[in-house]
Design an enzyme around this catalytic site. Structure first.
Site, PDB file in Angstrom:
ATOM      1  N   ASP A 154       0.880  -1.182   0.000  1.00 35.12           N
ATOM      2  CA  ASP A 154       0.000   0.000   0.000  1.00 35.12           C
ATOM      3  C   ASP A 154       0.910   1.224   0.000  1.00 35.12           C
ATOM      4  O   ASP A 154       2.132   1.111   0.170  1.00 35.12           O
ATOM      5  CB  ASP A 154      -0.925  -0.013   1.225  1.00 35.12           C
ATOM      6  CG  ASP A 154      -1.907   1.167   1.235  1.00 35.12           C
ATOM      7  OD1 ASP A 154      -2.414   1.531   0.157  1.00 35.12           O
ATOM      8  OD2 ASP A 154      -2.153   1.736   2.311  1.00 35.12           O
ATOM      9  N   SER A 155       0.305   2.406  -0.136  1.00 35.43           N
ATOM     10  CA  SER A 155       1.097   3.637  -0.039  1.00 35.43           C
ATOM     11  C   SER A 155       1.482   3.922   1.405  1.00 35.43           C
ATOM     12  O   SER A 155       2.446   4.635   1.672  1.00 35.43           O
ATOM     13  CB  SER A 155       0.261   4.809  -0.564  1.00 35.43           C
ATOM     14  OG  SER A 155      -0.921   4.907   0.217  1.00 35.43           O
ATOM     15  N   CYS A 165      -4.435  -1.890  -1.877  1.00 38.54           N
ATOM     16  CA  CYS A 165      -4.677  -0.472  -2.178  1.00 38.54           C
ATOM     17  C   CYS A 165      -5.628  -0.400  -3.368  1.00 38.54           C
ATOM     18  O   CYS A 165      -5.330  -0.959  -4.432  1.00 38.54           O
ATOM     19  CB  CYS A 165      -3.349   0.192  -2.531  1.00 38.54           C
ATOM     20  SG  CYS A 165      -3.518   1.879  -3.128  1.00 38.54           S
ATOM     21  N   GLU A 209      -3.870   7.891   8.675  1.00 35.33           N
ATOM     22  CA  GLU A 209      -2.420   7.808   8.952  1.00 35.33           C
ATOM     23  C   GLU A 209      -2.121   8.414  10.329  1.00 35.33           C
ATOM     24  O   GLU A 209      -1.364   7.849  11.115  1.00 35.33           O
ATOM     25  CB  GLU A 209      -1.610   8.545   7.876  1.00 35.33           C
ATOM     26  CG  GLU A 209      -1.538   7.847   6.537  1.00 35.33           C
ATOM     27  CD  GLU A 209      -0.528   6.677   6.479  1.00 35.33           C
ATOM     28  OE1 GLU A 209       0.495   6.703   7.186  1.00 35.33           O
ATOM     29  OE2 GLU A 209      -0.795   5.733   5.699  1.00 35.33           O
ATOM     30  N   CYS A 257     -11.146   2.689  -0.117  1.00 34.47           N
ATOM     31  CA  CYS A 257      -9.720   2.967   0.071  1.00 34.47           C
ATOM     32  C   CYS A 257      -9.357   2.169   1.311  1.00 34.47           C
ATOM     33  O   CYS A 257     -10.109   2.189   2.298  1.00 34.47           O
ATOM     34  CB  CYS A 257      -9.485   4.455   0.301  1.00 34.47           C
ATOM     35  SG  CYS A 257      -7.843   4.830   0.968  1.00 34.47           S
ATOM     36  N   HIS A 304      -7.344   2.577   3.585  1.00 32.60           N
ATOM     37  CA  HIS A 304      -7.162   3.346   4.827  1.00 32.60           C
ATOM     38  C   HIS A 304      -8.479   3.496   5.604  1.00 32.60           C
ATOM     39  O   HIS A 304      -8.464   3.636   6.827  1.00 32.60           O
ATOM     40  CB  HIS A 304      -6.643   4.759   4.517  1.00 32.60           C
ATOM     41  CG  HIS A 304      -5.168   4.835   4.260  1.00 32.60           C
ATOM     42  ND1 HIS A 304      -4.584   4.380   3.107  1.00 32.60           N
ATOM     43  CD2 HIS A 304      -4.151   5.316   5.034  1.00 32.60           C
ATOM     44  CE1 HIS A 304      -3.269   4.590   3.167  1.00 32.60           C
ATOM     45  NE2 HIS A 304      -2.984   5.153   4.323  1.00 32.60           N
TER      46      HIS A 304
HETATM   47  N1  DGL Z   1      -4.842   3.095   0.660  1.00 30.97           N
HETATM   48  C1  DGL Z   1      -4.910   3.491  -0.680  1.00 30.97           C
HETATM   49  C2  DGL Z   1      -6.176   3.037  -1.371  1.00 30.97           C
HETATM   50  O1  DGL Z   1      -6.720   2.024  -1.022  1.00 30.97           O
HETATM   51  C3  DGL Z   1      -4.414   4.850  -1.125  1.00 30.97           C
HETATM   52  C4  DGL Z   1      -4.265   5.964  -0.143  1.00 30.97           C
HETATM   53  C5  DGL Z   1      -3.415   7.089  -0.725  1.00 30.97           C
HETATM   54  O2  DGL Z   1      -2.198   6.930  -0.705  1.00 30.97           O
HETATM   55  O3  DGL Z   1      -3.983   8.059  -1.252  1.00 30.97           O
HETATM   56  O4  DGL Z   1      -6.633   3.646  -2.299  1.00 30.97           O
END
Ligand code: DGL
Length: 265
Positions: A11-12, A75, A153, A189, A191
């Site tokens: 993931d990012s 992600c 985050e 997402c 997150h």
């Molecule tokens: N967690 C990521 C997703 O599922 C991306 C979050 C990001 O870096 O913008 O899209």
């Protein structure tokens, strides 16, 4: 022969922990390498071309270094843009994370649901396609929020965020024309499931939140069925593409997910 090969998650940032957690629950003996592309974070405000160039190249390096048995793109942004390119480039199974539109359509009574993702994810044709295939009789409202990624985050770094910040994110969806009928929201997402309880707590009415994590975990278990796992897996590794103080502040949250080793790529 003991098979020590890990499952590799990408993931990012910390979002992929919402996919890792249900996977560990199903496969507690699986060795895990979790890569947070902190040098590329955030993905959601990047262009399609940037993601399409970055993700397959990074995964190529990670696969060479960690020799996983399976790769999970944990992600939605990276998966909805780069999944075919990654599959073409790697000679091993790749599981992606795409918006849980089908379960949302199954759950919505009002036939109006929301898709909350990054800016990049909500504009993808992949999402149009899922909506057409699985939710043709539904009104599907979308909202992209970089703010919610940053909130998640910060929460995982131990910094409690204010309720009103979550209320503002939800308003981006609920205040759209037709938004008052939304009864289900897809956390599109990875997150966002990490802060789903905060969203639910400020929602003006009961709303069900769905995400792909549990389904992806079942898919990983299916694809690795019959494979041997070590009796005692090596400690999980969190790999950062930029290992700085911000990354170090995540150590307790990472350890809570079995990621006891932190290193730089
Ligand atoms: N967690 C990521 C997703 O599922 C991306 C979050 C990001 O870096 O913008 O899209």
């Amino acid at each position: 022969m003991v098979d020590e090969r890990p499952i590799l998650f990408l993931d990012s940032g910390v979002g992929g922990l919402s996919v890792l957690a249900p996977t560990r629950a199903l496969l507690p003996r699986a060795p895990v390498v979790y890569c947070a592309d902190s040098a590329g974070y955030p993905y959601g405000t990047r262009s399609e071309a940037e993601i399409a160039a970055r993700v397959p190249a990074l995964l190529g390096r990670l696969v060479e270094r960690y020799r996983p048995r399976l790769v999970v793109i944990a992600c939605n942004t990276a998966s909805t843009i780069a999944l075919p390119a990654v599959r073409a480039a790697l000679d091993l199974p790749v599981v992606g994370t795409v918006p849980a539109i089908k379960p949302a359509a199954e759950a919505s009574v009002t036939r109006t649901f929301g898709v909350l993702g990054t800016d990049a994810t909500v504009r993808q044709p992949y999402v149009d396609d899922l909506a057409q295939r699985f939710a043709a009789d539904c009104r599907v409202l979308r909202h992209g929020s970089a703010a919610l990624v940053a909130l998640a985050e910060a929460e995982l770094a131990g910094e409690r965020q204010a309720d009103h910040a979550y209320r503002t994110v939800l308003a981006g969806l609920l205040d759209q024309p037709g938004g008052d009928a939304i009864d289900v929201i897809v956390n599109a997402c990875t997150h966002f499931p990490l802060v789903a309880d905060r969203l639910a707590a400020v929602a003006p009415r009961p709303i069900a939140f769905v995400d792909g994590g549990p389904g992806i975990a079942r898919r990983i278990a299916f694809l690795t069925k019959g494979q041997a796992w070590p009796d005692t897996p090596a400690p999980g590794r969190a790999v950062f593409t930029r290992l700085d103080d911000a990354a170090r502040r995540l150590a307790p949250a990472l350890a809570a997910h079995g990621l006891d080793v932190i290193e730089a790529l």
